[in-house]
Design an enzyme around this catalytic site. Structure first.
Site, PDB file in Angstrom:
ATOM      1  N   LYS A   2       0.802  -1.231   0.000  1.00 22.66           N
ATOM      2  CA  LYS A   2       0.000   0.000   0.000  1.00 22.66           C
ATOM      3  C   LYS A   2       0.837   1.285   0.000  1.00 22.66           C
ATOM      4  CE  LYS A   2      -4.190  -1.815   2.140  1.00 22.66           C
ATOM      5  NZ  LYS A   2      -5.211  -1.645   3.178  1.00 22.66           N
ATOM      6  N   ASP A  40     -10.036   2.815   1.733  1.00 20.56           N
ATOM      7  CA  ASP A  40     -10.186   2.344   3.127  1.00 20.56           C
ATOM      8  C   ASP A  40     -10.748   3.505   3.948  1.00 20.56           C
ATOM      9  OD1 ASP A  40      -9.231  -0.230   2.840  1.00 20.56           O
ATOM     10  OD2 ASP A  40      -7.156   0.304   3.318  1.00 20.56           O
TER      11      ASP A  40
END
Ligand code: NAP
Length: 284
Positions: free
Chosen positions: A71, A107
């Protein structure tokens, strides 16, 4: 499923990747809307990340989900990164528009949407956040941006301090950072309107573990566990015992998927179909 010559490909990269819920969730949604898309998991090792991203351009893959451990590292290979993802310092979704790769952090957006869908507005609320890893980062930034007050508690105190400083620099909110011990936790929970578990504690297979028990919680609190496997964690069981409002990590997972789906396809996502696909996988 019939795959035509016009099919658009989406996928998720990570290591490990075999436990991902994303293929089930997105393929169920593509199927429901009759879209000529397919979603596949890709096992990508750290050392293969650059080639994988070159492959997205070379193979004209429409979009990617990005999970552990990529990420942060993936950002350097993209053409642009949206402002919130830049602040958070992590990307979990890539959109490929004619060879231009843009990174986003759904997210954060997915978590916020999960709260708002339950009628909870974080502005002005006191939020105790347990953990200072990737999930905590996304959640802390989006909560601060929305005007919440934060207490970040982490086992490794330095990481909590670093995160609190980073969030304060971006949004100017006053953020407290404390070591995650029983005394601090009890005090913080006494002041909190919302508690977020952003640690791995309680995750399958350690399903009986929890950092917090019912006696530390209040009935007018919201307890949100980012852990989604199991759907009802020990923490959420404790919160129910205390009469608190509970939200499962499944909701964050589904809403981050919804946001990604809509970015890739420009169609409104069939949220219920996506939720059912995830729950079915988790109940297997
Ligand atoms: P991460 O970056 O590895 O961070 C893990 C965090 O958990 C760290 O703060 C770590 O503390 C803490 N921790 C781990 N074991 C602990 C223990 N025994 N006691 C106290 N603290 C402990 O992981 P992440 O990506 O943030 O993921 C954290 C959780 O969020 C996972 O359960 C993941 O499944 C969940 N998640 C859910 C979604 C969703 O869509 N629902 C999305 C992303 C993540 P130290 O810093 O001290 O090591």
């Amino acid at each position: 499923m019939i795959i035509s010559g016009k099919v658009k490909i989406c996928g998720i990269i990570g290591d490990p990747i075999e436990h991902t819920m994303s293929p089930a969730m997105h393929n169920a949604a593509f199927d429901k809307l009759g879209l000529d898309y397919v979603f596949v998991p890709f096992l990508v090792k750290k050392e293969g990340l650059r080639q994988a991203i070159d492959g997205v351009r070379g193979l004209n893959i429409r979009g990617l989900g990005v999970t552990i451990p990529h990420k942060v590292a993936v950002m350097q290979y993209l053409d642009q990164v949206d402002d919130l993802a830049q602040k958070i310092g992590a990307v979990n979704i890539i959109v490929n528009d004619n060879g231009i790769l843009t990174g986003y952090n759904t997210d954060a957006g997915g978590f916020l949407r999960a709260l708002l869908e339950r009628g909870i507005e974080p502005k002005g609320k006191m939020v105790a956040i347990l953990g200072a890893g990737g999930a905590s980062r996304a959640i802390s930034f989006v909560l601060a941006e929305r005007g919440a007050n934060l207490i970040i508690l982490n086992r490794t105190w330095d990481k909590a301090i670093e995160l609190a400083e980073r969030v304060s620099r971006s949004f100017g909110n006053k953020i407290e950072a404390l070591p995650l011990d029983k005394e601090n936790l009890t005090k913080a929970l006494g002041r909190a309107d919302i508690m977020m578990n952003c640690t791995n504690v309680g995750m399958h297979p350690h399903v009986s573990e929890t950092l917090v028990t019912a006696d530390q919680l209040k009935s007018d609190m919201i307890v949100f566990d980012t852990v989604y496997n199991p759907i009802k964690t020990q923490l959420l069981k404790e919160a129910e015992k205390a009469g608190a409002t509970t939200i499962s990590g499944v909701e964050m997972l589904v809403w981050q998927g919804v946001l990604a789906f809509e970015m890739w396809t420009h169609h409104k996502a069939p949220v219920e179909v996506m939720r059912e696909a995830v729950i079915k996988m988790l109940q297997k």
